[in-house]
Design an enzyme around this catalytic site. Structure first.
Site, PDB file in Angstrom:
ATOM      1  CG  HIS A 127      -1.941   0.818   1.529  1.00 39.33           C
ATOM      2  ND1 HIS A 127      -3.327   1.276   0.945  1.00 39.33           N
ATOM      3  CD2 HIS A 127      -1.156   2.064   1.872  1.00 39.33           C
ATOM      4  CE1 HIS A 127      -3.757   2.557   1.365  1.00 39.33           C
ATOM      5  NE2 HIS A 127      -2.171   3.274   1.911  1.00 39.33           N
ATOM      6  CD  GLU A 128       2.105   3.331   3.982  1.00 31.64           C
ATOM      7  OE1 GLU A 128       2.812   4.311   2.597  1.00 31.64           O
ATOM      8  OE2 GLU A 128       1.013   3.057   4.201  1.00 31.64           O
ATOM      9  CG  HIS A 131       0.247   6.612  -0.580  1.00 32.68           C
ATOM     10  ND1 HIS A 131      -0.982   6.829  -1.067  1.00 32.68           N
ATOM     11  CD2 HIS A 131       0.392   5.221   0.458  1.00 32.68           C
ATOM     12  CE1 HIS A 131      -1.704   6.736  -0.642  1.00 32.68           C
ATOM     13  NE2 HIS A 131      -0.898   5.755   1.086  1.00 32.68           N
ATOM     14  CD  GLU A 190      -4.728   6.526   2.406  1.00 31.02           C
ATOM     15  OE1 GLU A 190      -3.853   5.661   1.990  1.00 31.02           O
ATOM     16  OE2 GLU A 190      -3.541   7.197   2.713  1.00 31.02           O
TER      17      GLU A 190
HETATM   18 ZN   LIG Z   1      -2.402   5.636   2.529  1.00 31.46          ZN
END
Ligand SMILES: [Zn+2]
Length: 269
Positions: A127-128, A131, A190
């Site tokens: 997830h990071e 980004h 997100e």
């Molecule tokens: Zn996030």
């Protein structure tokens, strides 16, 4: 008059160029900052954090996080596969993690109390990293620069809710416990990081189904979990539905990874 018209059309072209890029999942993005500049500033901020925040000395924890991060980074495409990815494991109880442009990953040891196994940590790290590969920091920096506020890039990355503020690494840490390190991500960003992150973990040989208990546990630890994982995120139920709806796409990626021998064995203990 022609000169004025010319100026106007140049400005319009600039806006058109800035607004016509699209994210990996097809969301339109307004990006006009230099990636290279953001990467240089991120490196500087990351080095500051690493120099001023306590790092974990727990070999098992460091090895565990390194093992998972390395496996996820290995499945990235260019230009991200060419980055020199850097990892810092911070000795801090906050349930948090982040990744910065240029390939800088920070994991707080507090998150290891929420993640039950390597698959769940891979969900967080995927997830990071998503980004970064979806250029979310550039999107935020571009949006901030449009408003005419001179925003410090480190502040955007580390807690840009405080526009215009100059954050030191220690202040970022102090604030991190309260407001989270990546406060200004939008819900759209997100959700996108969830989807792309799921693909990364699956391709690396981590079970994407483990993302569901991970985010449920994250929601349950909400008192400790800062904004990066909660306030701007999709509501828990929506988030789980979104993750599950990606399984038909990501489970074959996972199965393929296993067949091809990408079977990470990162041990938590
Ligand atoms: Zn996030």
């Amino acid at each position: 008059m022609p000169k004025i018209h010319l100026l106007i059309s140049i400005v319009l072209v600039a806006f058109a160029v800035a607004s016509c890029s699209s994210s990996p999942t097809g969301r339109s993005q307004m990006i006009w900052k230099s990636d290279k500049e953001l990467e240089a500033q991120s490196r500087k901020a990351f080095n500051q954090m690493r120099a001023s925040m306590p790092l974990s000395t727990d070999r098992k924890k460091i090895d565990f996080v390194y093992c998972v991060a390395e496996a996820v980074v290995a499945v990235l495409d260019p230009p991200y596969s060419d980055f020199e990815w850097d990892l810092a494991v911070f000795d801090n109880d906050a349930v948090n993690a982040f990744a910065m442009p240029g390939g800088k990953i920070g994991v707080f040891t507090g998150i290891l109390k929420v993640t039950e196994n390597q698959h769940q940590l891979a969900a967080v790290i995927g997830h990071e990293i998503a980004h970064v590969t979806a250029r979310h920091s550039n999107e935020r920096a571009s949006r901030a620069s449009l408003t005419g506020i001179g925003v410090n890039v480190a502040a955007i990355i580390l807690g840009g809710g405080h526009s215009g503020a100059t954050y030191t690494a220690q202040q970022a840490l102090d604030a991190g416990a309260a407001v989270g390190i990546s406060l200004p991500h939008t819900r759209g960003q997100e959700s996108e990081a969830d989807i792309i992150g799921l693909e990364y973990m699956a391709k690396a040989g981590f079970d994407p189904r483990e993302s569901v208990p991970l985010w449920q546990r994250m929601a349950a630890s909400s008192e400790k979990a800062p904004a990066e994982f909660l306030s701007t995120h999709p509501a828990s139920e929506t988030r789980i539905e979104n993750l599950v709806s990606e399984w038909p796409k990501t489970l074959p990626m996972y199965n393929e990874a296993i067949e091809e021998g990408r079977i990470p064995t990162c041990s938590k203990e």
